[in-house]
Design an enzyme around this catalytic site. Sequence first.
Site, mmCIF file in Angstrom:
data_model
loop_
_atom_site.group_PDB
_atom_site.id
_atom_site.type_symbol
_atom_site.label_atom_id
_atom_site.label_comp_id
_atom_site.label_asym_id
_atom_site.label_seq_id
_atom_site.Cartn_x
_atom_site.Cartn_y
_atom_site.Cartn_z
ATOM 1 N N THR A 1 60.776 139.375 98.488
ATOM 2 C CA THR A 1 60.658 139.897 99.853
ATOM 3 C C THR A 1 62.026 140.340 100.362
ATOM 4 O O THR A 1 62.134 141.349 101.064
ATOM 5 C CB THR A 1 60.048 138.836 100.798
ATOM 6 O OG1 THR A 1 58.865 138.318 100.200
ATOM 7 C CG2 THR A 1 59.703 139.428 102.140
ATOM 8 N N GLY A 2 63.060 139.614 99.993
ATOM 9 C CA GLY A 2 64.426 139.971 100.407
ATOM 10 C C GLY A 2 64.792 141.396 100.008
ATOM 11 O O GLY A 2 65.415 142.126 100.779
ATOM 12 N N GLU B 1 68.821 134.887 102.964
ATOM 13 C CA GLU B 1 68.885 133.603 102.245
ATOM 14 C C GLU B 1 67.649 133.543 101.370
ATOM 15 O O GLU B 1 66.532 133.414 101.877
ATOM 16 C CB GLU B 1 68.914 132.429 103.230
ATOM 17 C CG GLU B 1 70.203 132.301 104.017
ATOM 18 C CD GLU B 1 71.400 131.866 103.170
ATOM 19 O OE1 GLU B 1 71.255 131.587 101.968
ATOM 20 O OE2 GLU B 1 72.510 131.813 103.747
ATOM 21 N N CYS C 1 64.600 125.387 98.788
ATOM 22 C CA CYS C 1 65.347 126.474 98.132
ATOM 23 C C CYS C 1 66.411 125.922 97.204
ATOM 24 O O CYS C 1 66.634 126.465 96.123
ATOM 25 C CB CYS C 1 65.941 127.410 99.173
ATOM 26 S SG CYS C 1 66.954 126.594 100.404
HETATM 27 P P1 NAD Z 1 58.340 134.889 101.656
HETATM 28 O O1 NAD Z 1 59.397 135.827 101.227
HETATM 29 O O2 NAD Z 1 56.973 135.074 101.143
HETATM 30 O O3 NAD Z 1 58.202 134.895 103.242
HETATM 31 C C1 NAD Z 1 59.281 134.608 104.112
HETATM 32 C C2 NAD Z 1 59.014 135.253 105.451
HETATM 33 O O4 NAD Z 1 59.022 136.670 105.307
HETATM 34 C C3 NAD Z 1 57.686 134.909 106.093
HETATM 35 O O5 NAD Z 1 57.882 134.765 107.487
HETATM 36 C C4 NAD Z 1 56.849 136.140 105.785
HETATM 37 O O6 NAD Z 1 55.805 136.345 106.713
HETATM 38 C C5 NAD Z 1 57.868 137.243 105.890
HETATM 39 N N1 NAD Z 1 57.567 138.467 105.127
HETATM 40 C C6 NAD Z 1 56.737 138.610 104.067
HETATM 41 N N2 NAD Z 1 56.777 139.893 103.618
HETATM 42 C C7 NAD Z 1 57.676 140.544 104.395
HETATM 43 C C8 NAD Z 1 58.187 141.875 104.405
HETATM 44 N N3 NAD Z 1 57.783 142.786 103.515
HETATM 45 N N4 NAD Z 1 59.103 142.206 105.330
HETATM 46 C C9 NAD Z 1 59.546 141.291 106.210
HETATM 47 N N5 NAD Z 1 59.105 140.019 106.252
HETATM 48 C C10 NAD Z 1 58.180 139.642 105.356
HETATM 49 O O7 NAD Z 1 58.921 133.451 101.316
HETATM 50 P P2 NAD Z 1 58.169 132.072 101.461
HETATM 51 O O8 NAD Z 1 57.148 132.031 100.371
HETATM 52 O O9 NAD Z 1 57.777 131.853 102.883
HETATM 53 O O10 NAD Z 1 59.338 131.035 101.140
HETATM 54 C C11 NAD Z 1 59.622 130.583 99.844
HETATM 55 C C12 NAD Z 1 60.861 131.256 99.297
HETATM 56 O O11 NAD Z 1 61.920 131.162 100.234
HETATM 57 C C13 NAD Z 1 61.411 130.608 98.035
HETATM 58 O O12 NAD Z 1 61.805 131.606 97.122
HETATM 59 C C14 NAD Z 1 62.628 129.844 98.516
HETATM 60 O O13 NAD Z 1 63.601 129.591 97.518
HETATM 61 C C15 NAD Z 1 63.111 130.720 99.592
HETATM 62 N N6 NAD Z 1 63.930 129.969 100.539
HETATM 63 C C16 NAD Z 1 65.260 130.222 100.601
HETATM 64 C C17 NAD Z 1 66.067 129.492 101.450
HETATM 65 C C18 NAD Z 1 67.548 129.739 101.530
HETATM 66 O O14 NAD Z 1 68.153 129.337 102.511
HETATM 67 N N7 NAD Z 1 68.145 130.396 100.568
HETATM 68 C C19 NAD Z 1 65.500 128.509 102.251
HETATM 69 C C20 NAD Z 1 64.141 128.270 102.158
HETATM 70 C C21 NAD Z 1 63.353 129.023 101.307
#
Ligand code: NAD
Length: 469
Positions: free
Chosen positions: A225-226, A243, A277
């Site tokens: 997603t990032g 992040e 994470c």
């Molecule tokens: P995700 O990427 O699926 O979703 C994260 C957020 O992004 C949610 O609010 C979601 O609704 C939103 N989103 C989804 N698609 C999007 C788009 N195209 N554009 C903008 N926003 C969008 O992640 P997740 O499944 O909620 O979380 C798990 C992941 O997050 C794992 O990979 C974990 O390692 C990572 N994580 C990283 C950290 C860090 O600080 N580095 C902390 C916690 C989790």
Amino acid sequence: MTQDTLTMTIGGKAASSANSLDVCNPATGQVFATVPDAGAAELEAAITAARSAFPAWRDTAWADRAAIVNRIGETIAANAAELAAMLTREQGKPAEQAQFEVMAAAQWCQATATLTLPDREIEAGPGRRQVTRYVPIGVVAGISPWNFPVVLSIWKIAPALLAGNTLVLKPSPFTPMTVLRIGELVRDFVPAGVLNMITGGDALGPLMTAHPGFDKVSFTGSTATGRRVMASAAPTLKRLTLELGGNDAAIVMPDVNVPETAERLFWSAFTNSGQVCVATKRAYVHSDIYDAFRDELVKLAEAVPMGDGSQQGTALGPIQNKPQYDRVRGLLADCKANGYQLLQGDAPEGEGFFVPVTLVDNPPEDSRIVREEQFGPILPLLRFSDVEEVIAKANSSDMGLAGTVWSADTEAAMRIAEQMDTGNVWINEGLALSPFAAFSGRKQSGVGVENGIEGLMTYVEPKTFLVSH
Ligand code: NAD
């Protein structure tokens, strides 16, 4: 609980939407609440509110903004019992850990509120004065994930507001409730429009990141997603904090106290059922102690109580949502199909999204369970004997979030830590985060920093003045 009882916060007021989003308890698999499902109109209203609140908030004295951030922390702490119960229900984590997360969020607000970014005088020669001031960026879009919905939202709210930005925050659609509730609790003292909380489904995040009304996006979530967020922010060159995911390696040296270290490493890997994470996601254990270390971990896996987080004595909860549950089970199926040895604890039967604590005994380096981020309670154990080789393996990942080294010789451990290509390395501990210490990911684990002065700096831009007298 229904949509009528939890509202979004837009312009300091309660806001609802025509559509609603179901919220599921992952311990039961049952929908138990709904929240607003904001669309383009609600997003527009939130951005308008944040834009109009920005000039006055930017011009509010730093100390006054700090007082409000501090008060958000106090309010969270004062309502911790209610917030933690809600968090357990929507997220699945055990009550004690929900309480810990809520209190950590409160502490983070209060600690962040003590930070300052004073002007910097820069020598400019006789008759001239030059100064760099750190000014807020503008309106920030905050997007947070479902594993630590409260604390990871606060990691954005506290520094963004302290630095003088206004914010529109969107929690994950899987865990929207506790964050909405915090919005309600702080509504009467945070100036209208400074902190807006909106909830919505999959369409809302992309609408936010593409919207020209935002000056910065602070995103926490998966690496996949990032990448989309970065692409979507490009047309308007938004400032970005990303992040993202991790595949953190642990390196366990042969001189450790095996039972003690195994227990610490167990929690570094399995806290929050592995949905962290910076969880240990690959454990490289020296061959001299490999068997004994694995056996200790197996004992812990067999003894740890997994279940509904609202029940007393539960130490590990379910996987938070169905798509992630299916992903984690897919990884287990892949391990089984390839004949890797699995050593497992027990998990409740039924409709909840439970996966037993699983150790994978020395799978190949190129297996999916070693190469991919599992984000669940499965840990591959890998045997090593050569230190240089194991450091190379730890670094042979696109990810570079954190890592751990375990050894009685902390100087030798430090030399290993220095060679690990990650933003954080912890020696003889795991998951050691601080509101005052920079947290960031190398490589595809992220862009930018959170926490500490370095994190605060990502919410400002330097503006340099020169006065000729
Ligand atoms: P995700 O990427 O699926 O979703 C994260 C957020 O992004 C949610 O609010 C979601 O609704 C939103 N989103 C989804 N698609 C999007 C788009 N195209 N554009 C903008 N926003 C969008 O992640 P997740 O499944 O909620 O979380 C798990 C992941 O997050 C794992 O990979 C974990 O390692 C990572 N994580 C990283 C950290 C860090 O600080 N580095 C902390 C916690 C989790």
